[in-house]
Write an enzyme that holds these catalytic residues in place. Sequence first.
Site, PDB file in Angstrom:
ATOM      1  N   LYS A  70      -2.500  -1.416  -4.182  1.00  0.00           N
ATOM      2  CA  LYS A  70      -2.173  -0.998  -5.548  1.00  0.00           C
ATOM      3  C   LYS A  70      -2.549  -2.153  -6.466  1.00  0.00           C
ATOM      4  CE  LYS A  70       1.716   0.669  -8.310  1.00  0.00           C
ATOM      5  NZ  LYS A  70       3.140   1.034  -8.251  1.00  0.00           N
TER       6      LYS A  70
ATOM      7  N   LYS B 211      -4.637   2.833  -5.245  1.00  0.00           N
ATOM      8  CA  LYS B 211      -4.268   3.188  -6.621  1.00  0.00           C
ATOM      9  C   LYS B 211      -4.724   2.081  -7.563  1.00  0.00           C
ATOM     10  CE  LYS B 211      -0.198   4.372  -9.390  1.00  0.00           C
ATOM     11  NZ  LYS B 211       1.232   4.591  -9.451  1.00  0.00           N
TER      12      LYS B 211
HETATM   13 ZN   LIG Z   1       7.643   0.104  -9.112  1.00  0.00          ZN
END
Ligand SMILES: [Zn+2]
Length: 317
Positions: free
Chosen positions: A187, A240
Amino acid sequence: MSEFKRFRCRRADEAARLKHRETFLSAADFIWPVFLVEGKGIAQAVPAMPGVFRYSADTALKELGKLVPKGLRSVLLFGVPKKKGVEQAYRRDGIVQKAIGLIKKRFPAVEVISDVCICSYNPTGHCHIGDNDRTCAVLAEVALSHAAAGADCVAPSDMMDGRVFHIKKRLREHDLGRVRIMSYAAKFASGFYGPFRDAADCAPESGDRKSYQMDPANRDEAMEEIRADLDEGAESIIIKPALSYLDIICRAKQNFSRPVVAYNVSGEYAMVLALSGGLKKSAHLMEETLISIKRAGADRIISYFVPAVLEMLSEKK
Ligand SMILES: [Zn+2]
């Protein structure tokens, strides 16, 4: 023999194009993110994301009643509590915990995945409580409360080190080892999350998330992060955002024989809508965007476009 290759006959009409098409979207590819609020009868528009709403559990069930017949198989739940406080995140009667039970009861075949993080509960808006390892213990408690409520899969999104290990251990201690972990393994500290923070009410009060989310410049490190989460017990991993990280998706799929999930984030959604002139006119760009993510190697896609894409796919049938 011709001196050059003729490609255009493959594109002459829709039948020819379909015959040569390599990537197709299907309803089974998609995971629908749902923001849950307390109360009843609520469908609150998120201004930064036209077409996206925050739902109370009852209206979320109503929406699922429309989407499941169109092929929706998975949801990803986010809680947006009224009252802040980290302990709210693992209350057995919390918003997410209650919604998990209701959805599983009404739609047993739908895979219920829960986001595991504390940022929308934490008064600081951060995904940690200062210390990495103490945060992991809290996250394990959150995951346990979701699993006990009946979640099929928990999705830690915090980017603390070792959280998959801690969650797996905690679930096993409670005989819930069968609950899958889909970790946000890579992420990135991205500027594309802006509208989401509106929706989930989790913008950090001060500072940013660069000390735990990944540096967008790092590809090798993303592979290390993914390997670590898989080793700790994640059964699938999330990358992501998606669009600016298609190379990471591609490499992850090539390197690991595991399900790769891409998160088509809020900023990507808003960008497509802005360029198309609204959700109603976005079909072409939406399809192109989602196909690019699948073509890069994503097995599943988390996207705010899910209601629109299911509509499009059911019209094409
Ligand atoms: Zn978070």
